[in-house]
Design a protein around this motif. Structure first.
Motif: not given
Length: 481
Positions: A147-170
């Motif tokens: 849930n946090m990953v989807r919100s962060m990628l959508s909030g700043k329109e980051v490319l979805k291929k960076f989901w591992p970095e979003a997971v680490n930050w979450s």
């Protein structure tokens, strides 16, 4: 009073049987760290990450609820990640994992996984089939992270291929946030005993200005570069950022974040040109042409196919992590010099020929064929006998002989003409060993008449250095024109 019938009706079971209720609260909690570890795999996640990862496996300590996340390309890598996690946490707190709770996925019930747990005394707890609620700690944690990953990628329109970095930050943030499962402390503090600091928290995916070190720029180059923040570095006390123009991962601690700004991923090359020119405010034609050429090169690099041999280009086959390869940049001071960078192997070999001498022999067999070198060797032997350099003696028992080698060099005078052919008999000092004969010195003494200096007016600086080498002295003279 009516009594319930003890007889089980088959027809009622067929039409009315339901699943037993799952307790809302666990009846047992771990009393120490690593007494119980929850694990689960989430995926497959599309699109793949830059290094081809499709799954994420999480490990949660039941006592303090701290979470670790690892990324997999296939589910079969679960055992390798568990081994990596086990070694890491057991060394950190000097304790061992007692129990591991997972679902009944094939990656956790394989023969290899069972044998590893049996050999290391890890008790396995498996959930009942089609009852993921029994591993609710891991299931809920995965849901919270995604849930946090989807919100962060959508909030700043980051490319979805960076989901591992979003997971680490979450996971990094959740470990430092309060939770109802642990009273009065965060999971990180309960694990390490140190209260964590959150002053360095920044918004994931925001625009950050990175300071460019002075060694990587010239006087009029930009001192800052715009990048996208991707969280904290796992190896350094710094941030991890992504440069969308050069497609490189940058690790830096000197950043200024604009947390309410996001990168415009869909911009064209013309828009990037216009933004760069507006930021610089440079109206000179030379500067404009230089910026346009740089941006055209960047656009060409982005449209070309990714070279698998380059560690800095990002693709699905190339890992995003900076551990997989280092980007070597040419120092700024070398830009004024001509180097061999970019030359082919053949051209580089041709250039090295300029520094080699084809006249001087290398071996004794080559020199013995020429009369001038035989005379030079006879002169060297005569000088050795005259100066009584050596004293012939019997080799002690158990001692090791040190061999000798002939070194041949053509000497030139100040006009560039051949002065003489010099042959020197030297000892093979590299064959000496520490503790046996390492401190023995076999350096000859230079005579003053062998040192030549040119007219001081023809050179910018001259230097004569004399320093001891054992019991004798070596004298060196060089000239800087």
């Amino acid at each position: 009073m009516l009594k319930a019938s003890s007889k089980v009706c088959d027809d009622c079971m067929i039409g009315k049987q339901h699943q037993e209720a799952i307790p809302k609260k666990s009846l047992w909690r771990a009393s120490k760290q690593l007494q119980l570890v929850h694990a689960d795999i989430c995926g497959p996640i599309l699109p793949k990450s830059n290094n081809g990862k499709r799954y994420v496996i999480t490990f949660i300590d039941d006592y303090n609820r701290k979470t670790w996340a690892y990324f997999l390309s296939e589910k079969s890598e679960a055992l390798a990640m568990f081994k990596k996690y086990k070694v890491f946490v057991e060394k950190e707190i000097e304790d061992e994992i007692c129990c591991l709770r997972t679902d009944r996925g094939g990656e956790f019930t394989s023969l290899e996984f069972n044998n590893f747990c049996s050999m290391h005394g890890v008790n396995k707890q498996l959930t009942t089939t089609y009852t993921p609620q029994q591993n609710g700690v891991a299931e809920r944690k995965n849901r919270t992270i995604m849930n946090m990953v989807r919100s962060m990628l959508s909030g700043k329109e980051v490319l979805k291929k960076f989901w591992p970095e979003a997971v680490n930050w979450s996971v990094y943030v959740l470990n430092r946030c309060p939770t109802l499962a642990v009273k009065d402390v965060t999971p990180e503090e309960a694990w390490s005993g140190i209260k964590p600091c959150v002053d360095h928290f920044r918004v994931f995916g925001c625009v950050a200005h990175i300071h460019v070190p002075s060694s990587q720029r010239k006087k009029l180059d930009n001192k800052s570069v715009k990048c996208v923040l991707l969280g904290m570095s796992e190896e350094s006390k710094a941030y991890m950022l992504y440069d969308p123009i050069s497609k490189k991962i940058v690790i830096s601690k000197d950043i200024v974040c604009v947390e309410d700004e996001k990168w415009k991923w869909g911009r064209s090359a013309e828009e990037v040109k216009r933004d760069v020119l507006e930021c610089e405010g440079d109206n000179e034609d030379a500067a404009v042409n230089e910026d346009e050429e740089c941006l055209e090169d960047e656009q060409t690099d982005q449209n070309e196919e990714t070279d698998n041999s380059s560690p800095t280009e990002l693709s699905e086959e190339t890992p995003l992590s900076p551990n997989q390869g280092r980007s070597r940049r040419q120092p700024a001071w070398l830009k004024d010099y001509v180097t061999s960078k970019g030359l082919s192997d053949e051209d580089e070999r041709h250039g090295l020929v300029m520094f080699t001498s084809a006249e001087d022999p290398v071996t004794f067999e080559e020199a013995y064929k020429s009369m001038k070198w035989r005379e030079a060797m006879d002169m060297e032997i005569g000088a050795i006998n005259k100066n009584e350099t050596w004293e012939l003696t019997e080799l002690p028992a158990g001692a090791k002989r040190i061999g000798v080698k002939w070194v041949f060099k053509t000497k030139f005078n100040e006009r560039g003409d051949v002065d003489k052919h010099k042959a020197r008999l030297v000892a093979k000092g590299y064959s000496q060993r520490q503790g046996i004969d390492y401190n023995e010195v076999f350096a000859p003494v230079a005579r003053w008449d062998t040192i030549r200096t040119n007219n001081f007016s023809s050179c910018s600086s001259q230097r004569l250095v004399c320093f001891p080498a054992g019991r004798q002295k070596r004298i060196f003279a060089w000239r800087i024109n």
